[in-house]
Design a protein around this motif. Structure first.
Motif, PDB file in Angstrom:
ATOM      1  N   THR A   1      31.188  34.083  34.502  1.00 38.78           N
ATOM      2  CA  THR A   1      32.510  34.118  33.875  1.00 38.78           C
ATOM      3  C   THR A   1      32.951  35.567  33.713  1.00 38.78           C
ATOM      4  OG1 THR A   1      32.041  32.073  32.670  1.00 38.78           O
ATOM      5  CG2 THR A   1      33.830  33.430  31.844  1.00 38.78           C
ATOM      6  N   ALA A   2      34.177  35.837  34.157  1.00 43.15           N
ATOM      7  CA  ALA A   2      34.696  37.213  34.095  1.00 43.15           C
ATOM      8  C   ALA A   2      36.199  37.159  34.347  1.00 43.15           C
ATOM      9  CB  ALA A   2      34.009  38.104  35.142  1.00 43.15           C
ATOM     10  N   PRO A   3      36.926  38.239  34.053  1.00 41.93           N
ATOM     11  CA  PRO A   3      38.367  38.279  34.357  1.00 41.93           C
ATOM     12  C   PRO A   3      38.596  38.441  35.861  1.00 41.93           C
ATOM     13  CG  PRO A   3      37.680  40.344  33.378  1.00 41.93           C
ATOM     14  CD  PRO A   3      36.506  39.436  33.301  1.00 41.93           C
ATOM     15  N   ARG A   4      38.514  37.338  36.600  1.00 45.01           N
ATOM     16  CA  ARG A   4      38.656  37.344  38.049  1.00 45.01           C
ATOM     17  C   ARG A   4      39.692  36.290  38.461  1.00 45.01           C
ATOM     18  NH1 ARG A   4      36.284  41.198  36.734  1.00 45.01           N
ATOM     19  NH2 ARG A   4      34.148  41.829  37.282  1.00 45.01           N
ATOM     20  N   ASN A   5      40.434  36.572  39.554  1.00 44.47           N
ATOM     21  CA  ASN A   5      41.450  35.620  40.015  1.00 44.47           C
ATOM     22  C   ASN A   5      41.524  35.507  41.533  1.00 44.47           C
ATOM     23  OD1 ASN A   5      42.585  38.111  40.580  1.00 44.47           O
ATOM     24  ND2 ASN A   5      44.427  37.800  39.327  1.00 44.47           N
ATOM     25  N   LEU A   6      40.523  36.071  42.241  1.00 50.92           N
ATOM     26  CA  LEU A   6      40.546  36.021  43.705  1.00 50.92           C
ATOM     27  C   LEU A   6      39.119  35.935  44.230  1.00 50.92           C
ATOM     28  CD1 LEU A   6      42.732  37.986  46.144  1.00 50.92           C
ATOM     29  CD2 LEU A   6      40.251  38.229  46.366  1.00 50.92           C
ATOM     30  N   VAL A   7      38.924  35.148  45.309  1.00 48.55           N
ATOM     31  CA  VAL A   7      37.607  35.029  45.931  1.00 48.55           C
ATOM     32  C   VAL A   7      37.765  35.119  47.446  1.00 48.55           C
ATOM     33  CG1 VAL A   7      37.742  32.485  45.872  1.00 48.55           C
ATOM     34  CG2 VAL A   7      35.524  33.614  46.154  1.00 48.55           C
ATOM     35  N   ARG A   8      36.875  35.899  48.099  1.00 52.14           N
ATOM     36  CA  ARG A   8      36.912  36.058  49.549  1.00 52.14           C
ATOM     37  C   ARG A   8      35.484  36.175  50.098  1.00 52.14           C
ATOM     38  NH1 ARG A   8      41.340  34.870  48.632  1.00 52.14           N
ATOM     39  NH2 ARG A   8      43.326  35.882  49.204  1.00 52.14           N
ATOM     40  N   PHE A   9      35.135  35.326  51.082  1.00 51.59           N
ATOM     41  CA  PHE A   9      33.897  35.514  51.829  1.00 51.59           C
ATOM     42  C   PHE A   9      34.121  36.528  52.938  1.00 51.59           C
ATOM     43  CE2 PHE A   9      33.003  31.328  50.041  1.00 51.59           C
ATOM     44  CZ  PHE A   9      31.635  31.382  49.784  1.00 51.59           C
ATOM     45  N   ASN A  10      33.078  37.307  53.260  1.00 44.40           N
ATOM     46  CA  ASN A  10      33.208  38.162  54.430  1.00 44.40           C
ATOM     47  C   ASN A  10      33.128  37.288  55.687  1.00 44.40           C
ATOM     48  OD1 ASN A  10      30.438  37.662  54.723  1.00 44.40           O
ATOM     49  ND2 ASN A  10      29.979  39.767  55.285  1.00 44.40           N
ATOM     50  N   PRO A  11      33.522  37.810  56.866  1.00 45.25           N
ATOM     51  CA  PRO A  11      33.604  36.964  58.061  1.00 45.25           C
ATOM     52  C   PRO A  11      32.301  36.297  58.466  1.00 45.25           C
ATOM     53  CG  PRO A  11      34.864  38.970  58.404  1.00 45.25           C
ATOM     54  CD  PRO A  11      34.128  39.137  57.110  1.00 45.25           C
ATOM     55  N   HIS A  12      31.168  36.836  58.029  1.00 43.07           N
ATOM     56  CA  HIS A  12      29.878  36.231  58.368  1.00 43.07           C
ATOM     57  C   HIS A  12      29.415  35.220  57.324  1.00 43.07           C
ATOM     58  CE1 HIS A  12      29.958  39.456  61.233  1.00 43.07           C
ATOM     59  NE2 HIS A  12      29.856  40.375  60.291  1.00 43.07           N
ATOM     60  N   GLY A  13      30.106  35.154  56.189  1.00 41.33           N
ATOM     61  CA  GLY A  13      29.732  34.213  55.145  1.00 41.33           C
ATOM     62  C   GLY A  13      28.561  34.645  54.299  1.00 41.33           C
ATOM     63  N   ARG A  14      28.062  35.857  54.513  1.00 45.08           N
ATOM     64  CA  ARG A  14      26.874  36.311  53.789  1.00 45.08           C
ATOM     65  C   ARG A  14      27.219  36.918  52.426  1.00 45.08           C
ATOM     66  NH1 ARG A  14      21.539  38.323  54.768  1.00 45.08           N
ATOM     67  NH2 ARG A  14      20.726  38.811  52.694  1.00 45.08           N
ATOM     68  N   VAL A  15      28.370  37.610  52.340  1.00 42.76           N
ATOM     69  CA  VAL A  15      28.745  38.304  51.107  1.00 42.76           C
ATOM     70  C   VAL A  15      30.054  37.727  50.565  1.00 42.76           C
ATOM     71  CG1 VAL A  15      29.224  40.539  50.047  1.00 42.76           C
ATOM     72  CG2 VAL A  15      27.632  40.394  51.977  1.00 42.76           C
ATOM     73  N   LEU A  16      30.083  37.565  49.265  1.00 39.81           N
ATOM     74  CA  LEU A  16      31.245  36.995  48.587  1.00 39.81           C
ATOM     75  C   LEU A  16      31.831  38.035  47.643  1.00 39.81           C
ATOM     76  CD1 LEU A  16      32.870  34.357  47.823  1.00 39.81           C
ATOM     77  CD2 LEU A  16      31.180  34.025  46.025  1.00 39.81           C
ATOM     78  N   ALA A  17      33.155  38.211  47.711  1.00 41.05           N
ATOM     79  CA  ALA A  17      33.843  39.135  46.807  1.00 41.05           C
ATOM     80  C   ALA A  17      34.611  38.335  45.763  1.00 41.05           C
ATOM     81  CB  ALA A  17      34.794  40.037  47.573  1.00 41.05           C
ATOM     82  N   LEU A  18      34.407  38.667  44.495  1.00 35.78           N
ATOM     83  CA  LEU A  18      35.152  38.091  43.375  1.00 35.78           C
ATOM     84  C   LEU A  18      35.934  39.226  42.729  1.00 35.78           C
ATOM     85  CD1 LEU A  18      32.515  35.750  41.688  1.00 35.78           C
ATOM     86  CD2 LEU A  18      34.633  35.031  42.784  1.00 35.78           C
ATOM     87  N   ALA A  19      37.254  39.119  42.717  1.00 32.79           N
ATOM     88  CA  ALA A  19      38.085  40.233  42.266  1.00 32.79           C
ATOM     89  C   ALA A  19      39.027  39.816  41.152  1.00 32.79           C
ATOM     90  CB  ALA A  19      38.885  40.799  43.442  1.00 32.79           C
ATOM     91  N   GLY A  20      39.357  40.787  40.317  1.00 32.72           N
ATOM     92  CA  GLY A  20      40.374  40.597  39.292  1.00 32.72           C
ATOM     93  C   GLY A  20      41.504  41.570  39.557  1.00 32.72           C
ATOM     94  N   LEU A  21      42.563  41.118  40.213  1.00 32.89           N
ATOM     95  CA  LEU A  21      43.639  41.998  40.659  1.00 32.89           C
ATOM     96  C   LEU A  21      44.937  41.701  39.912  1.00 32.89           C
ATOM     97  CD1 LEU A  21      42.995  41.885  44.523  1.00 32.89           C
ATOM     98  CD2 LEU A  21      41.969  43.391  42.810  1.00 32.89           C
ATOM     99  N   GLY A  22      45.996  42.430  40.270  1.00 34.63           N
ATOM    100  CA  GLY A  22      47.290  42.195  39.634  1.00 34.63           C
ATOM    101  C   GLY A  22      47.292  42.698  38.211  1.00 34.63           C
ATOM    102  N   ASN A  23      47.465  41.770  37.267  1.00 34.72           N
ATOM    103  CA  ASN A  23      47.514  42.166  35.862  1.00 34.72           C
ATOM    104  C   ASN A  23      46.132  42.241  35.221  1.00 34.72           C
ATOM    105  OD1 ASN A  23      46.971  39.454  35.870  1.00 34.72           O
ATOM    106  ND2 ASN A  23      48.540  38.878  34.382  1.00 34.72           N
ATOM    107  N   LEU A  24      45.075  42.104  36.025  1.00 36.25           N
ATOM    108  CA  LEU A  24      43.706  42.243  35.520  1.00 36.25           C
ATOM    109  C   LEU A  24      43.195  43.655  35.797  1.00 36.25           C
ATOM    110  CD1 LEU A  24      42.282  38.761  36.572  1.00 36.25           C
ATOM    111  CD2 LEU A  24      43.240  39.454  34.366  1.00 36.25           C
ATOM    112  N   ALA A  25      41.961  43.934  35.390  1.00 34.69           N
ATOM    113  CA  ALA A  25      41.470  45.314  35.368  1.00 34.69           C
ATOM    114  C   ALA A  25      41.243  45.913  36.743  1.00 34.69           C
ATOM    115  CB  ALA A  25      40.170  45.378  34.570  1.00 34.69           C
ATOM    116  N   GLY A  26      41.007  45.075  37.764  1.00 31.67           N
ATOM    117  CA  GLY A  26      40.802  45.609  39.103  1.00 31.67           C
ATOM    118  C   GLY A  26      39.348  45.746  39.504  1.00 31.67           C
ATOM    119  N   ALA A  27      38.437  45.019  38.859  1.00 28.46           N
ATOM    120  CA  ALA A  27      37.026  45.058  39.233  1.00 28.46           C
ATOM    121  C   ALA A  27      36.752  44.048  40.339  1.00 28.46           C
ATOM    122  CB  ALA A  27      36.152  44.761  38.019  1.00 28.46           C
TER     123      ALA A  27
END
Length: 364
Positions: free
Chosen positions: A309-335
């Protein structure tokens, strides 16, 4: 062995554009830059071409040699897209209709190599779903007056196939070798919303059906093989008054029609983002009131990994499916948290304060 092609990126600003080789080279490429404002900039999905639109024309460039392969003398283009293989360029101009006449075609399809016009349509607005293609480019499709019309790109004057469903408001063509098309009919009065799936070219009987309430509009998320579909349903207003963004739910549907269900989420609140793992039959969801929860689900829509659980609003797998990015963008802190899917552990957290976009490079 052929030399590996460099990853490349392009940018546009208010009065300029540029193309760079990505790290480790990190060098600007020589480019005959346009003299006027660049209104749109887009790579073909395979990275072969880069197209941009200025106030006066559209140019298509070979991304590796920087040689212009086609110039389209069309003023007023505001957006540009490519077909899946980069064979065709789609351009869009602002819709206008004279008071005493018919609207002129403002959505055009061109041959990317020659700049020759293949055909044109009238289309009021333009987005990712305005013109949809099958992966083999056999058909392109658009929604017209409650029906999906499929056109062969070499014969755009008449549709090759037509799918009619009463009350349909949106549709989505799947990727994959045997494409499907999903159509959505919003709920009206006491009638639930309806989603149907058909095999492209066989519209006599749907392969799958699903009805649900609290669905005024939807977003479609296909697995890259086109075998499964996630449907994010939304309403404009949350009748409970707890959310400014309306109510949302997530449904899983198999294109073969042998399985469907609602994805059960253990936290109240909006669904912020959804993403398929490109190499596995699993998907990630970010959901709930902030701080939001993220979790992985398998191909039966069962939770398999809690991502915290964290201030996150976006999720993206890399093209190989090995690494997952969870981001908090826009009005969130940007981590941005990076997770290793194989070890099920967090790799690191990146400080991206003020960021509004997060995307993977093609090489992952």
């Amino acid at each position: 062995m052929a030399a590996r092609q460099h990853t490349q990126f392009a940018y546009r600003a208010q009065k300029e554009m540029g193309v760079w080789d990505a790290p480790p080279t990190s060098a600007a490429l020589a480019l005959d830059k346009p003299a006027s404002e660049v209104r749109a900039l887009k790579y073909s999905p395979n990275g072969k071409y880069l197209a941009w639109a200025t106030t006066a024309e559209v140019r298509v460039m070979d991304a590796q040699t920087q040689a212009v392969v086609a110039t389209i003398a069309r003023a007023g283009v505001l957006d540009v897209r490519f077909s899946p293989k980069g064979t065709y360029v789609v351009t869009w101009e602002r819709f206008s209709k004279p008071a005493d006449g018919e609207a002129s075609p403002n959505l055009s399809i061109w041959d990317a190599k020659t700049g020759a016009l293949c055909g044109a349509f009238v289309h009021k607005s333009f987005g990712e779903d305005a013109i949809q293609w099958t992966d083999d480019e056999k058909y392109c499709a658009k929604l017209v007056a409650g029906e999906v019309r499929f056109y062969a790109p070499e014969a755009l004057d008449q549709p090759a196939l037509v799918l009619r469903v009463d009350g349909m408001s949106s549709f989505s063509v799947s990727p994959g070798r045997s494409p499907s098309v999903a159509v959505f009919v919003p709920e009206r009065g006491s009638k639930p919303a309806l989603l149907r799936m058909y095999t492209v070219g066989s519209f006599t009987r749907p392969t799958a059906n699903k009805t649900f309430f609290k669905a005024e509009n939807v977003e479609f998320y296909w697995h890259r093989l086109g075998t499964n579909l996630l449907v994010l349903t939304q309403t404009d207003v949350d009748n409970s008054g707890r959310s400014y963004y309306g109510e949302s739910s997530l449904y899983f549907m198999a294109a073969a029609g042998n399985f469907d269900c609602r994805v059960v989420l253990d936290r109240e609140g909006p669904i912020h983002d959804v993403a398929w793992n490109p190499d596995e039959k699993e998907f990630a969801v970010v959901y709930g009131y902030m701080p939001a929860k993220a979790a992985l689900f398998n191909h039966r829509a069962e939770p398999v990994l809690d991502l915290g659980t964290a201030p996150r609003n976006l999720v993206r797998f890399n093209p190989h499916g090995r690494v997952l990015a969870l981001a908090g963008l826009g009005n969130l802190a940007g981590a941005i948290d990076l997770w290793d899917r194989k070890s099920k552990s967090k790799i690191c957290t990146i400080d991206a304060h003020g960021a509004s976009l997060c995307a993977w490079a093609p090489d992952g």
